[in-house]
Motif scaffolding. Structure first.
Motif, PDB file in Angstrom:
ATOM      1  N   GLU A   7       0.810  -1.249   0.096  1.00 14.61           N
ATOM      2  CA  GLU A   7       0.011  -0.001   0.162  1.00 14.61           C
ATOM      3  C   GLU A   7       0.681   1.304   0.087  1.00 14.61           C
ATOM      4  OE1 GLU A   7      -2.466  -0.884   3.386  1.00 14.61           O
ATOM      5  OE2 GLU A   7      -3.924  -1.957   2.128  1.00 14.61           O
ATOM      6  N   ASN A  15      -0.667   3.747  -2.431  1.00 13.03           N
ATOM      7  CA  ASN A  15      -1.087   2.797  -3.427  1.00 13.03           C
ATOM      8  C   ASN A  15      -2.180   1.833  -2.729  1.00 13.03           C
ATOM      9  OD1 ASN A  15      -1.075   1.066  -5.970  1.00 13.03           O
ATOM     10  ND2 ASN A  15       0.143  -0.517  -4.806  1.00 13.03           N
ATOM     11  N   ARG A  16      -3.202   2.539  -2.293  1.00 14.44           N
ATOM     12  CA  ARG A  16      -4.534   1.946  -1.809  1.00 14.44           C
ATOM     13  C   ARG A  16      -5.666   2.447  -2.326  1.00 14.44           C
ATOM     14  NH1 ARG A  16      -6.843   2.043   4.346  1.00 14.44           N
ATOM     15  NH2 ARG A  16      -7.897   0.006   4.010  1.00 14.44           N
ATOM     16  N   ASN A  56      -6.672   5.462  -0.795  1.00 18.64           N
ATOM     17  CA  ASN A  56      -5.285   5.790  -0.142  1.00 18.64           C
ATOM     18  C   ASN A  56      -5.705   6.330   1.373  1.00 18.64           C
ATOM     19  OD1 ASN A  56      -3.835   4.951  -2.265  1.00 18.64           O
ATOM     20  ND2 ASN A  56      -3.690   7.179  -2.978  1.00 18.64           N
ATOM     21  N   THR A  83      -3.370   3.719   6.732  1.00 15.86           N
ATOM     22  CA  THR A  83      -3.518   2.743   7.935  1.00 15.86           C
ATOM     23  C   THR A  83      -1.972   3.053   8.861  1.00 15.86           C
ATOM     24  OG1 THR A  83      -2.264   1.020   6.493  1.00 15.86           O
ATOM     25  CG2 THR A  83      -4.839   0.914   6.386  1.00 15.86           C
ATOM     26  N   MET A 133       0.882   1.749   6.667  1.00 17.71           N
ATOM     27  CA  MET A 133       1.210   2.826   5.653  1.00 17.71           C
ATOM     28  C   MET A 133       2.306   4.116   6.250  1.00 17.71           C
ATOM     29  SD  MET A 133      -2.069   2.872   3.612  1.00 17.71           S
ATOM     30  CE  MET A 133      -1.770   4.055   2.061  1.00 17.71           C
ATOM     31  N   ASP A 193      -7.505   6.095   8.034  1.00 17.63           N
ATOM     32  CA  ASP A 193      -8.898   5.053   8.034  1.00 17.63           C
ATOM     33  C   ASP A 193      -9.427   4.850   9.441  1.00 17.63           C
ATOM     34  OD1 ASP A 193     -10.407   2.794   7.274  1.00 17.63           O
ATOM     35  OD2 ASP A 193      -8.924   1.461   6.757  1.00 17.63           O
TER      36      ASP A 193
END
Length: 437
Positions: free
Chosen positions: A8, A23-24, A29, A32, A35, A70
């Motif tokens: 990600e 890259n999610r 994006n 998390t 990340m 998130d």
């Protein structure tokens, strides 16, 4: 060569330019914990590398740079206890401090949706490139949270009452708005981003001056600074300053009810504020007012304390659940209206009861009260007015504009912004004179 330390977050190197690529895409994006950990680790590594001239932070998709942290997982995770959810925010703010203290030139390309944590993953860097596709906002009061990731620091410094307005209402900024509000340092056409990256890859040094010169080369220009100011909020700035200059949300609501010059805007703004969590509005305003006199570390630590308490509340769980999980969009906030708020309780709970368990553990000792790279951002309205007041009455508006243009080395956008502030200031002066007749 592209590497995957975490699928990600991709990293790559082209010459002496290092890349962090979010890259999610399916989650726009949303950040998390893993990340953020990769981002912090790589920035620290590259900051000490002789083989790094600059760092580019971007998305793998043009649709979204980063839609935020998130938060859905922080609510779902509370089914197994609240500690993990609280620590997500605490660790995020610690990494925000790494963002804010990286010494190498970092260029965040904030194309597409950039909200909440995405603003934190860009605003602290010295260079932020927006395009015509950028959509930026801090909409946290809608979900029972507050503008975090260092927002108490940067919203309190972007000029006059603009930060309070944006933080409370979550107003969305598009394209040029992002530049003139101070969130972006440069505005570049989307089709030119690839060419811009190639030029950055060819940089010969790690100097901020060289990086800035490259970015200015690609920045969008306007032909007539007196009549071409593409900032959609400019016509409301005086009303924003009139209505959002107070220290309680109740007073702001009353000011909006009294507003005479921009009645439609005031009515719409009232409707927006009345849809937000009243508690979040009060917490947000208090954070911005306190943050004005605090350092970057103090602001982030303060936000960590507030987050540790607010994410277990009814409003946060209701807001995230109703707006982001079930999407039924009918949160039951408690209290339901601003007039039911107990401000004494809010100040004690969120700002006086310090929990040592969630004190931020910063990775370095760097601290400051103003961004050390502020000269690459257009000056705030406040700083323009303060500087003009020191010049006296001998210079014409055109001469003042030229002086600012020289001070900022011909930065694209400076003439338009200064001219607009001067025209509005003159309008105020004329009104004051007429009122005394």
């Amino acid at each position: 060569m592209t590497k995957s330390y975490n699928s990600e977050v991709l990293t790559s190197e082209i010459f002496n330019t290092k890349y962090l690529i979010l890259n999610r895409p399916k989650a726009l994006n949303s950040l998390t914990g893993p990340m953020l950990a990769v981002m912090g680790k790589k920035l620290q590594e590259w900051d000490n590398s002789k083989d790094c001239n600059n760092i580019i932070v971007k998305s793998s998709t043009k649709k979204s740079f980063c839609a935020g942290g998130d938060v859905v997982q922080t609510v779902k995770g509370q089914e197994h206890g609240t500690l993990g959810s609280i620590l997500f925010f605490v660790r995020e703010y610690e990494i925000n401090h790494i963002f804010a203290t990286t010494k190498k030139p970092v260029v965040a390309i904030i194309e597409g949706i950039t909200m909440g944590g995405g603003v934190g993953a860009s605003m602290h860097f010295p260079f932020r490139v927006a395009t015509e596709n950028t959509l930026l906002a801090m909409p946290e009061t809608q979900i029972g949270l507050f503008p975090d990731v260092g927002a108490s620091f940067f919203l309190s410094r972007i000029g006059s009452e603009l930060g309070a307005y944006l933080g409370l209402t979550g107003t969305r900024l598009k394209g040029a708005d992002v530049l003139y509000s101070g969130f972006a340092t440069h505005l570049v056409n989307s089709k030119d981003i690839s060419s811009l990256e190639i030029k950055l890859q060819q940089a010969k040094t790690s100097s901020y001056e060289e990086t800035n010169a490259i970015l200015e080369q690609f920045s969008q220009k306007t032909d007539d600074y007196k009549n071409n100011y593409p900032y959609s909020l400019s016509k409301y700035l005086d009303a924003i300053n009139r209505c959002f200059c107070y220290n309680t949300v109740g007073e702001i609501l009353h000011a909006l009810e009294r507003e005479q010059e921009e009645k439609v805007w005031a009515k719409d703004t009232l409707k927006t504020l009345n849809s937000m969590s009243p508690s979040s509005l009060a917490v947000t305003l208090e954070l911005i007012r306190r943050g004005k006199s605090m350092s970057i570390k103090q602001c982030l630590d303060m936000e960590g304390q507030v987050a540790s308490k607010i994410i277990t509340t009814n409003d946060y769980i209701q807001g995230v659940t109703e707006l982001l999980i079930t999407k039924t969009k009918n949160p039951k906030f408690d209290p339901p209206t601003v007039d039911k708020l107990d401000l004494g309780f809010i100040k004690k709970k969120y700002f006086e009861d310090y929990d040592e368990r969630f004190r931020l553990e910063f990775k370095n000792s760097i601290d400051y009260h103003e961004y050390p790279h502020g000269e690459y951002t257009l000056p705030s309205e406040t700083s323009i007015v303060e500087h003009v007041s020191k010049l006296g009455q001998t210079l014409s508006n055109e001469q003042i504009v030229e002086r600012f243009d020289k001070m900022y080395n011909g930065k694209i956008g400076i003439k338009e912004k200064v001219w607009n502030v001067l025209q509005r200031t003159r309008k105020h002066h004329q009104k004051n004179l007429l009122s005394k007749l």
